[in-house]
Design a protein around this motif. Structure first.
Motif, PDB file in Angstrom:
ATOM      1  N   PRO A 227       0.841  -1.189   0.000  1.00 15.16           N
ATOM      2  CA  PRO A 227       0.000   0.000   0.000  1.00 15.16           C
ATOM      3  C   PRO A 227       0.880   1.244   0.000  1.00 15.16           C
ATOM      4  N   PRO A 228       0.274   2.412  -0.208  1.00 14.46           N
ATOM      5  CA  PRO A 228       1.048   3.650  -0.130  1.00 14.46           C
ATOM      6  C   PRO A 228       1.730   3.755   1.227  1.00 14.46           C
ATOM      7  N   GLU A 229       2.937   4.301   1.228  1.00 11.89           N
ATOM      8  CA  GLU A 229       3.709   4.417   2.464  1.00 11.89           C
ATOM      9  C   GLU A 229       2.921   5.176   3.516  1.00 11.89           C
ATOM     10  N   ARG A 230       2.789   4.587   4.716  1.00 12.55           N
ATOM     11  CA  ARG A 230       2.074   5.239   5.807  1.00 12.55           C
ATOM     12  C   ARG A 230       3.076   5.820   6.796  1.00 12.55           C
ATOM     13  N   SER A 231       2.681   6.883   7.457  1.00 13.49           N
ATOM     14  CA  SER A 231       3.507   7.451   8.514  1.00 13.49           C
ATOM     15  C   SER A 231       3.320   6.614   9.773  1.00 13.49           C
ATOM     16  N   VAL A 232       4.161   6.861  10.794  1.00 16.48           N
ATOM     17  CA  VAL A 232       3.994   6.174  12.071  1.00 16.48           C
ATOM     18  C   VAL A 232       2.597   6.422  12.627  1.00 16.48           C
ATOM     19  N   ALA A 233       2.148   7.675  12.579  1.00 17.20           N
ATOM     20  CA  ALA A 233       0.825   8.012  13.119  1.00 17.20           C
ATOM     21  C   ALA A 233      -0.274   7.257  12.388  1.00 17.20           C
ATOM     22  N   GLU A 234      -0.168   7.147  11.071  1.00 20.44           N
ATOM     23  CA  GLU A 234      -1.193   6.439  10.307  1.00 20.44           C
ATOM     24  C   GLU A 234      -1.194   4.949  10.636  1.00 20.44           C
ATOM     25  N   TRP A 235      -0.010   4.372  10.836  1.00 22.75           N
ATOM     26  CA  TRP A 235       0.060   2.972  11.216  1.00 22.75           C
ATOM     27  C   TRP A 235      -0.568   2.749  12.584  1.00 22.75           C
ATOM     28  N   LEU A 236      -0.283   3.629  13.526  1.00 26.97           N
ATOM     29  CA  LEU A 236      -0.819   3.459  14.871  1.00 26.97           C
ATOM     30  C   LEU A 236      -2.338   3.558  14.876  1.00 26.97           C
ATOM     31  N   VAL A 237      -2.884   4.481  14.088  1.00 28.08           N
ATOM     32  CA  VAL A 237      -4.337   4.604  13.993  1.00 28.08           C
ATOM     33  C   VAL A 237      -4.927   3.323  13.406  1.00 28.08           C
TER      34      VAL A 237
END
Length: 342
Positions: A38-48
């Motif tokens: 998938p498109p690269e996620r930020s740390v915050a997006e992964w945690l959510v």
């Protein structure tokens, strides 16, 4: 030892949540395929994503925890989420028989060999497969970086794989497999600074969206007749009210809760809990007792380290136990900064 889902009595008799994640070097696991992810996620997006996945309607599965020391344990888990109600049962498949039932924050554990039932309230979250500490304004993204590792399959399900690397030497790294459709964590590894796997937790078999009607009978709590019911005495307090302070914060870790519980008719123990959103550290402070407390030192079980120390002040000697899924230097930073205010 089941990734923040098992309760471990530490050397001094303190009650702490021990973790397990990891394989690789000892598990024979293959590296994830570098497929188009998938498109690269930020740390915050992964945690959510990982946090929201804990509220999927239902699942049933068997998960296995192993560590680089060779220790291994397994459990069967049933989970149902209906609105704001979460029901869960964890049945130990190895070691002493033990069944744990959870209804939101209420946790009831049956130990049939000892004929004991223990009831307590715990903060939800922070347990495999929900790894995140709920609440608080954690600066997790300041202390971890995220890198997509492609896709893999776990227990027959496609999963996105992310590597959360620490930005300092105060915490471990995590490799996390997140089920592609729901985001449910299906496998985790805890990595040391050299990338070696310390611990792993993974589903070996999993049924997502299990029929709630079929799962609910497994969640029905049995009768406590014939059992001795124990309710650990635990009073919410504050470190300041108990006479303790931390001279300097440990980067990224925020105080979460503080409790006091009796350890003898004349003495009590204080537990002060810290978290950076992923890793958790507990400090236990109590008067020194030569009959119960041994030598100072550091011990490890997989990714979980324990440090004990015996400081003294004008009021007498104390026994400090620091426990967490962090490197020993992090525990030393906490204990070195701990100060008694009379």
């Amino acid at each position: 030892m089941l990734r923040r889902a098992a309760v471990l009595w530490c050397a001094s008799g303190v009650l702490g949540l021990a973790g397990a994640q990891g394989v690789g070097a000892f598990g024979g696991g293959s590296a994830p395929d570098r497929m188009a992810g998938p498109p690269e996620r930020s740390v915050a997006e992964w945690l959510v994503r990982l946090q929201q996945a804990s509220r999927i309607p239902s699942y049933v599965g068997t998960f296995v925890v192993s560590s680089s020391s060779g220790a291994m344990s397994s459990a069967r888990i049933w989970h149902v989420c209906e609105g704001n109600l979460q029901l869960e049962r964890v049945e130990a498949l190895s070691g002493a028989p033990r069944s744990t039932y959870r209804r939101n924050e209420l946790v009831v554990t049956f130990m049939p060999e000892a004929r004991i039932v223990r009831t307590e309230r715990r903060v939800a979250g922070g347990m495999f497969p929900n790894l995140l500490t709920p609440g608080g304004n954690f600066s997790t993204a300041d202390h971890y970086s995220a890198r997509e590792m492609g896709r893999d399959r776990v227990a027959g399900f496609d999963a996105d794989v992310v590597l959360l690397s620490p930005r300092d030497d105060l915490r471990f790294g995590y490799r996390i497999w997140s089920e592609k459709r729901t985001g449910l964590v299906v496998k985790t590894q805890t990595l040391d600074a050299a990338g070696r796997v310390l611990e792993q937790a993974a589903f070996s078999e999993l049924q997502l969206d299990a029929p709630v009607r079929a799962a609910k009978p497994q969640l029905a709590m049995p009768s406590t007749d014939g059992y001795r019911v124990e309710k650990p005495e635990r009073v919410r307090t504050s470190a300041a009210d108990e006479g303790w302070t931390l001279k300097a914060p440990v980067a990224g870790f925020q105080p979460q809760n503080c409790y006091r519980r009796p350890v003898s008719p004349s003495a009590s123990m204080v537990q002060w809990i810290f978290s950076d959103g992923l890793a958790t550290v507990s400090l236990f402070m109590e008067p020194f007792d030569a009959q119960r407390h041994g030598h100072e030192g550091v011990s490890a079980m997989g990714a979980t380290h324990t440090l004990t120390r015996r400081p003294t002040d004008p009021a007498g000697a104390w026994w400090i136990t620091a426990v967490g899924e962090v490197p020993p230097r992090t525990l030393r930073a906490f204990v070195d900064g701990l100060e008694r205010k009379n």
